[in-house]
Enzyme design. Sequence first.
Site, PDB file in Angstrom:
ATOM      1  N   GLY A 122       0.866  -1.184  -0.015  1.00  0.00           N
ATOM      2  CA  GLY A 122       0.011  -0.022   0.014  1.00  0.00           C
ATOM      3  C   GLY A 122       0.735   1.453   0.117  1.00  0.00           C
ATOM      4  O   GLY A 122       0.344   2.398  -0.667  1.00  0.00           O
ATOM      5  N   CYS A 123       1.994   1.313   0.677  1.00  0.00           N
ATOM      6  CA  CYS A 123       2.530   2.717   0.707  1.00  0.00           C
ATOM      7  C   CYS A 123       3.701   2.763   0.098  1.00  0.00           C
ATOM      8  O   CYS A 123       4.367   1.742  -0.058  1.00  0.00           O
ATOM      9  CB  CYS A 123       2.769   2.830   2.223  1.00  0.00           C
TER      10      CYS A 123
END
Lengths: 103, 411
Positions: free
Chosen positions: A101-102
């Site tokens: 996700g990041c």
Amino acid sequence: MSEKLVLENLEWDADGFMVDNSAWTEEIGSSIAGDLGITLTDRHWIVINFSRDVFNSDGDAPSLRKITKQTDVNTKELYALFPGGAAKIAAKIAGLPKPTGCI
Amino acid sequence: MKTLLILGAGTGGTMVANKMAQALDMQEWKIILVDKDENHYYQPGFLFIPFQIYSPSDVIKPKRDFFPQNVDFIYSDIELIEPEKNRVKLAKNNQVINYDHLVIATGSHIHPEETEGLLDGGGWQKNIFDFYTVDGATKLSNFLKYWKGGRMVLNVTEMPIKCPVAPLEFLFLADWFFTERGIRDKVEIVYATPLPGAFTKPRASSILGDFLEKKGISLLPDFNISEVDAGKNKIMSYDQKELDYDLLISVPTNMGAEVIERSNMGDELNFVPTHKNTLQTKKWENVWIIGDAGNVPASKAGSVAHFMLDVVIENILRAIEGLEPLPHFDGHANCFIESGFDKGILIDFNYDVEPLPGKYPLPGFGPFSLLQESAANHWGKMTFRWLYWNVLLKGGELPFESQMSMAGKWQ
């Protein structure tokens, strides 16, 4: 089979995520959860099954926002179900790699 | 006539228009560019406004100054994109534009209303500010001018955010600004982030974490904000952590444009699913992405849009010839991190290689130092604004390769 025995013969990455997600079974999921002190309920399974479906179609474990938008589990409940980092812990139990996700 | 339609005339859309106006046969092609705003914003400059280094006039210019003459420009909101029908509906005069190829460059924007109590709790623009808009940055500048000190908390609500190094730069500049104003001893600076450390990539995270410590800035990692209690000046996390603030600087949730959601083209944050190496959208062969409107796992930053440019141009031209797109985009990002006191840090990385120490762009020579603080890096950052307005937006060449190079990096 005890939790230890179920998990002993599997391969894990440095952060404790399963290397081969195709080897995952519901029994393994329960054992990983047990190891983390979590007893799985129907609500947990909604998240785990959803995460695996998303991974199989997108190649990536879902973000928190995706889980809360596409299931009826809201963020507060998600944190209560998977204490200590909801997206990460859910992916771990579902036998998926660490969410990317990041950036 | 065939039509290339570009939605959004920010950094990405403007560069594509300029390059395509040179690459396409304009007897055969029409290029149409749509945007609702007449102004172009130099977004990397917003960071400097709160500290009175830039004023709004340094970061705003009319968009039309940067368009080639042979491109049609329409000022309008975009009502709906209909990729199955190869057409777009505009708000202005209910105009409908049919296209052969579409480039989506509608960017990402902050959404403070996504966090309970942030926008509607009573503290917004009183002692809660953003610095991702000119308005927010300017109001924060007025606030900081007269602030007497206390605890300043910088909070990132959730990832991904535009320019993931901007919060760190804000912290470093705040440390410098309060030192200059003689009140650094009266200000406690805290960084509350959902990330496990200072940055997204491990090696840079540890080095940048050391910088925070050196500058007396506290780091509170794994903080996933659930709500702001503006009455009590407190932020709460989903796992019941609480943090008091006197001044809250928020980097709110970043999302793609609302038209993406209306058109049912995006993911849960309205980012369009995109092939990360070709920049073609996953569902539509004649729809392309530049910049941060897509969901590719690269940084949402202007340098990334620049490195995407050559790939997206080449692939559209190939598609026009009936050829397959090439997987040439490697996720290259290059970020100057302003670190205060006229120094800066530079990082250079891609999908596979995390930021490493070294020299850039010339191996062994520089003049820029990677993952280290230097005056040359600061100079590079400040000069970049000139390059941006005068070279980059107009599709000119910069002396950096689109693909990341390992030369000059130390493993």
